[in-house]
Design an enzyme around this catalytic site. Structure first.
Site, PDB file in Angstrom:
ATOM      1  N   LYS A  54      30.502  36.815  34.864  1.00 46.67           N
ATOM      2  CA  LYS A  54      30.509  38.272  34.656  1.00 46.67           C
ATOM      3  C   LYS A  54      31.391  38.626  33.460  1.00 46.67           C
ATOM      4  O   LYS A  54      31.028  39.459  32.629  1.00 46.67           O
ATOM      5  CB  LYS A  54      30.996  38.977  35.933  1.00 46.67           C
ATOM      6  CG  LYS A  54      29.983  38.864  37.077  1.00 46.67           C
ATOM      7  CD  LYS A  54      30.525  39.345  38.415  1.00 46.67           C
ATOM      8  CE  LYS A  54      29.522  39.073  39.534  1.00 46.67           C
ATOM      9  NZ  LYS A  54      30.017  39.454  40.865  1.00 46.67           N
ATOM     10  N   GLN A  97      35.506  40.819  43.868  1.00 51.81           N
ATOM     11  CA  GLN A  97      34.573  39.721  44.119  1.00 51.81           C
ATOM     12  C   GLN A  97      34.582  39.356  45.608  1.00 51.81           C
ATOM     13  O   GLN A  97      35.637  39.123  46.196  1.00 51.81           O
ATOM     14  CB  GLN A  97      34.951  38.495  43.265  1.00 51.81           C
ATOM     15  CG  GLN A  97      33.987  37.325  43.397  1.00 51.81           C
ATOM     16  CD  GLN A  97      32.576  37.642  42.899  1.00 51.81           C
ATOM     17  OE1 GLN A  97      32.388  38.310  41.888  1.00 51.81           O
ATOM     18  NE2 GLN A  97      31.574  37.173  43.627  1.00 51.81           N
ATOM     19  N   ASP A 120      30.011  48.244  41.698  1.00 51.20           N
ATOM     20  CA  ASP A 120      29.163  47.461  42.604  1.00 51.20           C
ATOM     21  C   ASP A 120      28.384  48.360  43.570  1.00 51.20           C
ATOM     22  O   ASP A 120      27.484  47.897  44.259  1.00 51.20           O
ATOM     23  CB  ASP A 120      30.018  46.481  43.422  1.00 51.20           C
ATOM     24  CG  ASP A 120      30.102  45.106  42.757  1.00 51.20           C
ATOM     25  OD1 ASP A 120      29.125  44.719  42.072  1.00 51.20           O
ATOM     26  OD2 ASP A 120      31.120  44.421  42.930  1.00 51.20           O
TER      27      ASP A 120
END
Ligand code: NAD
Length: 292
Positions: A54, A97, A120
């Site tokens: 990422k 994460q 997200d």
């Protein structure tokens, strides 16, 4: 029949070029560089690899990325870090994460992220907006899947879509996104008839055989075999597993690709699209936070 490949790797490269152009224009207009803060807690090697991917993608498109590595022995340090990042005007996106270590209260941590920085799309406010059909940030994996289907002109309106797996990050938002009246890619990429399957679903093969489009996020290598498909179906494999040094998905690729009409490979299907959508969401966050 040999299935056509849904090439997420190639499309992700194109999306990256588009995002890079938009980032450059945004920087020119505002003097602000979109910035993503990634929080990597614990010591999962797979998570470390995902975060590295990422960050590398951010770098390719001109988004700044920062990495924070709290030890993950409690929620407190992570919550304090999130407070700090929420208050930092130079940070636009915050990514936590997953999975988090067991000692960390996942819901509390995800709830702490400022909804406008929640790239997200996991914060309850953003989940609620998606459920109501007015998404702010679509979670990256479902967004990447719809973008991939749209690229190949595989309209979902009126189709029977079966989603296997009901996680908060893939299965549930996927089902929500596809069953709305409209969506970010237009009504042809919404309006599906969606069946959401899970571990308590009875006769899973009967259900999957009725799918025009099958999205598999079960987290079980080889869970879907050729005999569970309708001939010509579109098969999207979200699973990622490292088995004997090789990456494989939830679908038995060799068997399924003999019967399916389209199939996404692992690697090179959904994974790169997930990262590409994170870049889009981060740019969007910078835009939303700097609206004049
Ligand atoms: P998860 O692992 O949290 O949950 C799996 C879900 O599948 C559960 O809801 C469970 O009820 C259901 N399930 C499991 N086995 C089943 C079976 N045999 N039949 C029916 N339902 C079953 O799910 P997740 O976090 O969405 O992850 C799923 C997979 O996708 C994992 O392999 C993960 O690594 C991968 N993943 C990939 C990406 C990507 O970008 N490609 C992104 C997220 C997750």
């Amino acid at each position: 029949m040999t299935a056509k490949i849904l090439d997420g790797k190639r499309l992700a490269k194109r999306v990256e070029r588009e995002v890079a152009d938009r980032v450059a224009a945004f920087r020119k207009a505002t003097g602000i560089q979109p910035t993503l803060a990634a929080i990597l807690a614990g010591d999962s090697p797979a998570s470390a690899v995902y975060v590295r991917h990422k960050q590398a993608a951010c770098e390719r498109v001109g988004i700044a990325s920062r990495l924070y590595q709290p030890d993950g022995r409690s929620s407190l340090e992570i919550l304090q870090l999130i407070d700090q990042l929420n208050a930092d005007p130079a940070v636009h996106g915050i990514l936590v994460q997953l999975p988090l270590p067991d000692a960390v209260a996942k819901e509390q941590v995800l709830d702490a992220v400022h909804p406008l920085k929640d790239v997200d799309g996991f914060h309850p406010e953003n989940v609620g907006l998606l459920a109501q059909g007015r998404p702010r940030y679509v979670p990256c994996t479902p967004a990447g899947i719809v973008r991939l289907l749209a690229e190949y002109g595989l309209e979902v309106a009126g189709q029977h879509v079966v989603v296997v797996g009901r996680s908060d990050i893939v299965g549930k938002p996927m089902a929500l996104l596809l069953s709305q009246r409209d969506g970010p890619w237009g009504p042809q990429y919404a309006n599906a008839t969606v069946t959401l399957c899970h571990t308590r679903t009875r006769n899973l093969p009967d259900v999957t055989r009725s799918a025009d489009i099958l999205v598999v996020a079960a987290g079980q290598p080889g869970a879907i075999t050729r005999d569970m498909l309708k001939p010509g179906a579109v098969v999207v494999d979200v699973g990622i597993h490292r088995v004997s040094g090789r990456l494989i998905g939830d679908v038995d690729y060799d068997g399924a690709s003999l019967l399916a009409g389209y199939i996404s490979p692992v690697p090179g299907g959904v994974g790169p699209m997930t990262v590409a959508m994170l870049l889009e969401n981060t740019l969007r966050a910078a835009e939303l936070l700097n609206r004049r």
